[in-house]
Enzyme design. Structure first.
Site, short mmCIF file in Angstrom:
data_model
loop_
_atom_site.label_atom_id
_atom_site.label_comp_id
_atom_site.label_asym_id
_atom_site.label_seq_id
_atom_site.Cartn_x
_atom_site.Cartn_y
_atom_site.Cartn_z
N GLU A 65 24.26 35.04 -20.15
CA GLU A 65 24.22 33.60 -19.85
C GLU A 65 25.65 33.09 -19.78
O GLU A 65 26.49 33.44 -20.61
CB GLU A 65 23.51 32.80 -20.95
CG GLU A 65 22.02 32.89 -21.01
CD GLU A 65 21.43 31.98 -22.10
OE1 GLU A 65 22.16 31.10 -22.63
OE2 GLU A 65 20.25 32.16 -22.43
N GLU A 76 21.88 20.25 -22.83
CA GLU A 76 21.00 21.40 -22.59
C GLU A 76 20.07 21.19 -21.40
O GLU A 76 19.56 22.16 -20.83
CB GLU A 76 20.16 21.69 -23.85
CG GLU A 76 20.96 22.24 -25.02
CD GLU A 76 21.44 23.66 -24.78
OE1 GLU A 76 20.81 24.38 -23.97
OE2 GLU A 76 22.44 24.06 -25.38
N LYS A 92 13.99 21.12 -22.61
CA LYS A 92 14.83 21.98 -23.44
C LYS A 92 15.39 21.16 -24.58
O LYS A 92 15.76 20.00 -24.42
CB LYS A 92 15.95 22.60 -22.60
CG LYS A 92 16.48 23.91 -23.16
CD LYS A 92 17.24 24.69 -22.11
CE LYS A 92 17.56 26.09 -22.58
NZ LYS A 92 18.46 26.15 -23.70
N GLU A 102 16.19 21.69 -17.00
CA GLU A 102 14.93 21.85 -17.75
C GLU A 102 14.76 20.65 -18.67
O GLU A 102 15.46 20.53 -19.68
CB GLU A 102 14.96 23.16 -18.53
CG GLU A 102 15.09 24.40 -17.65
CD GLU A 102 15.32 25.68 -18.43
OE1 GLU A 102 14.39 26.09 -19.16
OE2 GLU A 102 16.42 26.24 -18.34
#
Length: 1265
Positions: free
Chosen positions: A246, A303, A297, A294
């Protein structure tokens, strides 16, 4: 013709923590359409796995943290998990890693990781998948106790007990450690000590020098990764690789989390991963987080803002530079689109135009009006679009919001599957007659987009010219003029508020022609160094200076965060002065190479750019250069700068039709015809091969004296074929300037030019003449280049003609002739491009090879006669392989290989690109005089295929060995299809398999075929003759290169048979006329060396030399190479105390061995040069080495890992074109061992794990041929 270059080492993480995301099948379609080559799944979502079938996308599959306990405590649970999620899909899904847990160390669940990994490994082993899929776990950088400086990297005390046995597991199984690496978090945790430039890859130089390792760090990503490598070494894992599982940068939600920073980080990351780190140079496998924003999240904030795409599958607006056309095509188009103007009455149909964009993978299109036919053709293409609001519509749209709504409904919403990026409200209307309409129209269009929910994906702007500047020099003084200030100020506020860029049309061409103080090199990106210093910033090209002047002007008006998109740029290829095809090629080639570097003011930030234009537009006003910006005359990636001369001075040559087929099949990009052979011209139809067509010397007198003869000549030889043949130049005479016919050249040129003009072909085809370097009275130093008085009489008016008509001077350039005429003052290395440094310094210019010096002396001579803007095209160059001093096959090969590598660099005086034509396609047995005069280059044909054709095809002299010691391998025809589909340029067959030969027919794959047992061939010449008839002559359309008599039989009992067998095979080839095309040799191991260190001491052992000495004499006599199997892996294994793994893997950061004047950075070169030294000691100095086997096993011992195998082979592929320190610039013809893992190969162990592919034809790792 491709704007792009493949990035092999990047994937994208697919997180599913959102309630608004597309279904998995649509997501995988998005990966496919964007050509993303890797995916990380955080759980085994069955729909996603189903959609991944057959995609060949590399997969990291996560074991969710919640499953770890059961998998750790129950091996049957692991077996079931593997059966359901791996085996059920393994035939069709390219699983690469299983990530057992994500960031669980340290954590209460950390105790389960290793047992779960072991159970998963056992389950994979039971399924026979342990070589294909590696088991690991993913850690955060929180596991580091120390990370600064990188060499002190160490795991913290609270994780070391957990990690130590995991690292041992990874080392034993050849698996990498997966690591989530986020410079963003390191930066925001320590903004006082870490600069944002260091975190974003935009630092201008070294930021950290590690006092222990002396390694220099320019970015934080590398420093973090190397700290992790240091920690692994301290924990007993020096050979464990790191895969970045990541990495990313948020675009919103926190400190420095902005759209521009996200764009900058990801763009620079993509450009960087191919380079490796200071500690581990090479390549970094990395997965960008994440595919989508997202919304579920946790924790909420940054995030939720890492996505490259919005949930509606549109690229996030901040990735306008990188997404869908740059980063996420992963055919990384360097932010370049092309403008499609339609002011012509001779343009192709709209659907064909869009097909052209698609086929050339052009990364964007600008449309100047809302033509629905072209919008229809763009549906589903994913090509980013700038759509203009035509100037005539502005007043209505500005005055009436409903008109804007209607415009958006009809032209945007009606084409929802077109990838609109920007709406350009007006083109160059500021300053102008009605600039007051621009902002109201922009506001109304913006409101209409907002009402349709499209304001996030499509940005509204306007396009301005550089005429808006009041000041632009130096760039920091850039400011908009007072007469546009009031108009632009609110527009800039609009752009800033809506996150939109300013569109700017940037033409260095106009700045150059408008200001005599600007140097042409500065405008063409060809300046050798800094031209303008502006405070701390240095400018080497005018394009950057103009773009940065825009950024400075924007800052002064409060638009510091407004980006600039270059909505038009280009260079005309005709129309007068410097508007030439060569300059257009140079500008665009350099532009394409440059845009991903950013500007001095915004380094590393890709410059989104649209080239003007797709086509010449014959109705554009005003007439002149404006009609000649089209790419139809030049390749988007630059004109292919190599052709081959086709001389017909032989009585044994193939038919013209067969010859042109040879040009086509070998992808040769240019041809020179010395006469208008009608059969050759007929065969050239529709080939698109650029043609130099000569007017034979014997015709010049009549063409000069009678214009009607010239008209007839053009009608018969040009017009009759011009619709289908790509004529580039007409050469009126070849080397006639000191001939009695010389005075006829210019009148003939004028009459030919007039005939072309009458036919409307004067812009497409240029008239010139070809000269030899004998026209020079002075050529040293190059700046003193001048024509002889006799040549001046002829050439000065010809130069005037070329100036007037934009034609180049054609020149036949032969360093061979210059060298053999003056060997006392000119070294062979200087002539062959193999000098190790500067040989001649001429003022500020430095010359490392004679070719450049000759070409630049011609440029100097032409400039002295007023031809400053004239280009030199090298219409002949080459090196003879026989018939005179230094005329050897090895020298000819060296010269041509280095020439091909060099021409894209240009010369010191004219950096850029050199268009050159190699002499010649065939040996010509009727050429006079016999020998090696300037007119004849003998015996080139024997290695044109083996060297040059492979270079044009991008094969870099690399093949792959096809061993068949396995009971699970695919059928032969499928194997050869695999070679073809992967563009592998050579194959070694260890026996004469007729099925393989049959499958190889017509493929042009170069073939080494082995004779395993030479004893019968040695005793009976008829066996050799029959073998050649049955296996070589019977397959005339197979490209046999070498016959190998025995593999590693010296020293040994069968060594006695090798030479007699070689001689009998040579005689058999000679009897059927194949001795020049196919060479006979033998293959040896490096075990024949008694000494190999240092390389200059290389010598054969006495027991090997008895067999090798006469074989070497045979090879030298027949121009054949010695084949050698070279495995640095075994040398490393046998001497770990003295040989480092980095030295064996090509990853040493600097010199490891100094041997006299030569320096060695890798073991492969040292082994090869030791062999060359050994050959020289026994009289084989002219014998070339072909590496007939080389590779690295991916399993079986500690350093036999998939990562090491990939590292070795990737670096080998990049290296073979460079030669060795002893033979620099000589291509190393190399064959990788092997195509497949072979499960029956003995002894069992590493020998079974050399394959590039598994038996089911899946690649074990990514390699590009």
């Amino acid at each position: 013709m491709n704007l792009s270059e493949r990035v092999e080492s990047i994937g994208v993480c697919y997180g599913m923590n959102g309630d608004n995301l597309p279904p998995p099948n649509e997501v995988i379609d998005l990966y496919k359409s964007c050509n993303i080559e890797g995916i990380r799944l955080y759980d085994p979502n069955q729909d996603a796995l189903e959609a991944l079938k057959g995609s060949n996308i590399a997969v990291i599959l996560g074991v969710p943290n919640s499953d770890l306990s059961s998998l750790a405590n129950d091996s049957s649970a692991a077996f079931t998990w593997v059966q359901n999620n791996i085996q059920s899909f393994s035939e069709d899904v390219a699983f690469r890693y299983i990530a057992v847990g994500n960031e669980l160390i340290p954590d209460s669940q950390a105790q389960f990781i290793l047992p779960a990994m072991q159970n998963m490994q056992n389950a994979l082993q039971s399924a026979g998948l342990q070589d294909k899929i590696k088991v690991s776990t993913s850690v955060s950088m929180g596991v580091l106790g120390t990370s600064y400086p990188p060499s002190t990297g160490a795991f913290s005390s609270d994780v070391i007990n957990t990690l130590q046995p995991i690292i041992s597991f990874l080392a034993i199984n050849g698996a990498p450690l997966l690591a989530n690496v986020y410079p963003y978090f390191s930066y925001i945790d320590d903004t006082e000590d870490i600069s944002i430039e260091y975190a974003l890859f935009t630092s201008l130089g070294t930021v950290v020098t590690d006092p222990n390792s002396q390694l220099n760090y320019q970015n934080l990503f590398d420093a973090i990764l190397d700290a992790l490598y240091s920690a692994l070494e301290k924990a007993g894992g020096p050979n464990v690789a790191v895969v970045v599982s990541e990495t990313g940068w948020p675009s919103d939600g926190g400190t420095a989390a902005t759209a521009e920073n996200a764009q900058t980080y990801v763009s620079n990351l993509v450009n960087h991963v191919g380079q490796g780190t200071p500690k581990r140079p090479g390549s970094i496998e990395a997965y960008i987080f994440a595919m989508f924003d997202e919304n579920q999240k946790q924790p909420q904030g940054i995030e939720n803002h890492f996505g490259l795409f919005t949930p509606d599958k549109q690229p996030n607006t901040f990735f306008s530079v990188v997404a869908v056309g740059l980063l996420l095509s992963f055919i990384v188009v360097e932010s370049v689109g092309v403008c499609y103007g339609r002011r012509g009455n001779n343009l192709p149909p709209l659907n064909e135009v869009v097909d052209l964009y698609k086929s050339y993978r052009i990364g964007g299109i600008r449309l100047y009006d809302t033509n629905h036919d072209i919008l229809q053709a763009l549906r589903g293409s994913n090509i980013p679009v700038i759509l203009d609001v035509v100037d005539s519509d502005l007043s209505a749209i500005a005055a009436d919001p409903s008109a804007a709504t209607g415009w958006v409904q009809n032209n945007i919403q009606a084409f929802s599957d077109v990838n609109f990026r920007y709406i350009a409200v007006g083109n160059e209307l500021i300053p102008g007659d009605h600039p007051e309409n621009v902002l109201p129209a922009m506001n109304n269009i913006q409101n209409a987009l907002q009402a349709a929910g499209l304001q996030g994906s499509i940005k509204v702007s306007t396009s301005v010219s550089t005429g808006v500047f009041g000041a632009s020099y130096p760039p920091s003084a850039g400011a908009f003029s007072s007469n546009v200030h009031d108009t632009l100020q609110p527009i800039i506020s609009f752009l800033a508020n809506n996150g939109a860029p300013l569109l700017a049309n940037v033409y260095p061409y106009f700045s150059y022609i408008g200001n005599p103080n600007i140097d042409l090199n500065y405008a063409l990106f060809t300046s050798p160094g800094t031209v303008v210093t502006d405070g701390p910033l240095q400018y080497q090209n005018l394009f950057d200076a103009m773009v940065d002047a825009f950024f400075s002007a924007l800052e002064k008006m409060g638009g510091g965060n407004v980006n600039v998109v270059v909505s038009e740029t280009g260079w005309p290829s005709d129309g007068g002065g410097v508007a030439t095809q060569q300059n257009a090629q140079t500008y665009l080639s350099n532009l394409i190479n440059h845009v991903n570097q950013g500007t001095p003011k915004k380094p590393g930030v890709n410059i989104e750019t649209y080239i003007f234009a797709m086509f010449d537009e014959n109705m554009k006003q005003p007439e002149g250069p404006e009609n000649h910006y089209g790419l139809k005359l030049i390749s988007v990636a630059g004109v292919e700068s190599f052709g081959v001369c086709y001389g017909t001075g032989g009585n044994n040559l193939p038919s013209p039709n067969d010859v042109i087929d040879l040009y086509k099949s070998n992808n040769i990009k240019g041809i020179r015809l010395y006469k208008p052979d009608q059969d050759a011209l007929q065969a050239l139809k529709d080939s698109n091969i650029p043609v130099i067509l000569d007017v034979p010397d014997s015709d010049i007198s009549s063409l000069a004296s009678d214009s009607s003869v010239a008209s007839t000549w053009v009608q018969s030889n040009i017009q009759a074929f011009s619709a289908n043949v790509n004529f580039r130049y007409i050469a009126v005479g070849n080397q006639l300037t000191d001939d009695s016919n010389a005075n006829n050249i210019l009148p003939a040129m004028r009459n030919i030019q007039a005939a072309l003009r009458s036919a409307g072909l004067q812009d497409r085809i240029k008239v010139s003449t070809a000269v030899s370097t004998g026209v020079l009275s002075t050529s040293y130093p190059p700046s003193a280049g001048a024509f002889t008085s006799d040549a001046r009489t002829v050439l000065v008016p010809i130069i005037g003609f070329l100036n007037e008509n934009g034609g180049p001077l054609l020149a036949n350039v032969y360093p061979y002739i210059s060298y053999t005429s003056n060997p006392n003052d000119i070294s062979l290395d200087y002539a062959l491009f193999t000098s190790r440094g500067t040989v001649v310094t001429d003022g500020q210019l430095q010359y490392q090879n004679l070719f450049d010096a000759i070409v630049d002396s011609l440029y100097s001579a032409v400039e002295k006669e007023g031809g400053r803007s004239i280009t030199v095209v090298v219409s002949e160059t080459g090196w003879p392989s026989d018939g005179g001093p230094a005329a050897t096959t090895a020298n000819a090969q060296t010269y041509l290989a280095n020439l091909i590598n060099h021409v894209s660099s240009g010369t010191p005086k004219r950096p850029g690109s050199i268009e050159a034509y190699i002499y010649a396609m065939f040996d010509e047995n009727n050429q006079q005089p016999q020998g090696t005069t300037v007119y004849i280059i003998l015996r080139f044909s024997s290695f044109l295929k083996t060297l040059l054709f492979h270079k044009w095809l991008g094969v870099e002299s690399t093949g792959v060995c096809y061993g068949r010691y396995g009971n699970n391998l695919p059928p032969v025809n499928e194997v050869i299809d695999l070679y073809k589909s992967n563009n592998i340029g050579g194959i070694r067959l260890y026996d004469y398999n007729p099925d393989a030969f049959q499958a190889l027919r017509g493929s042009n794959i170069a073939v080494i075929v082995d004779i395993p047992d030479p004893s019968s061939f040695a005793s009976d010449p008829s066996i050799a003759s029959a073998w050649v008839q049955n296996n070589i002559q019977a397959f005339q359309d197979v490209n046999f290169r070498y016959i190998v008599v025995g593999n590693e039989l010296i020293p040994g009992g069968q060594a006695q048979y090798i030479l007699p067998a070689m001689q009998h095979l040579q005689n058999a080839l000679q009897s059927v006329g194949l001795q020049d095309r196919i060479k006979v040799s033998t293959s040896i191991s490096t075990g024949v060396l008694a000494n190999s260190y240092p390389p200059s001491a290389g010598a054969f052992s006495s027991d090997a030399l008895a067999a090798l000495q006469p074989i070497i004499s045979f090879l030298a006599a027949n121009g054949a190479p010695l084949l050698v199997n070279v495995f640095p892996y075994f040398h490393y294994l046998n001497d770990r105390d003295h040989i480092s793994l980095d030295y064996a893997l090509f990853t040493s950061p600097g010199t490891v061995v100094t041997d006299g004047q030569l320096q060695y950075q890798n073991l492969f070169d040292a082994i090869l040069d030791a062999l060359y030294s050994a050959l020289e000691k026994v009289g084989g100095g002219g014998v070339t080495i072909v590496v007939s086997e080389s590779g690295w096993p991916s399993d079986g011992l500690d350093v036999a890992t998939q990562q090491n195998a990939q590292t070795y082979l990737s670096n080998l592929l990049q290296h073979v074109g460079r030669g060795t320190p002893k033979r620099p610039g000589n291509y190393i013809d190399t064959y990788i061992f092997a195509m497949f893992d072979e499960n029956l190969k003995q002894p069992q162990g590493t020998e079974n794990h050399y394959g590039l592919f598994t038996p089911n034809k899946q690649p074990k790792y990514s390699l590009s041929f």
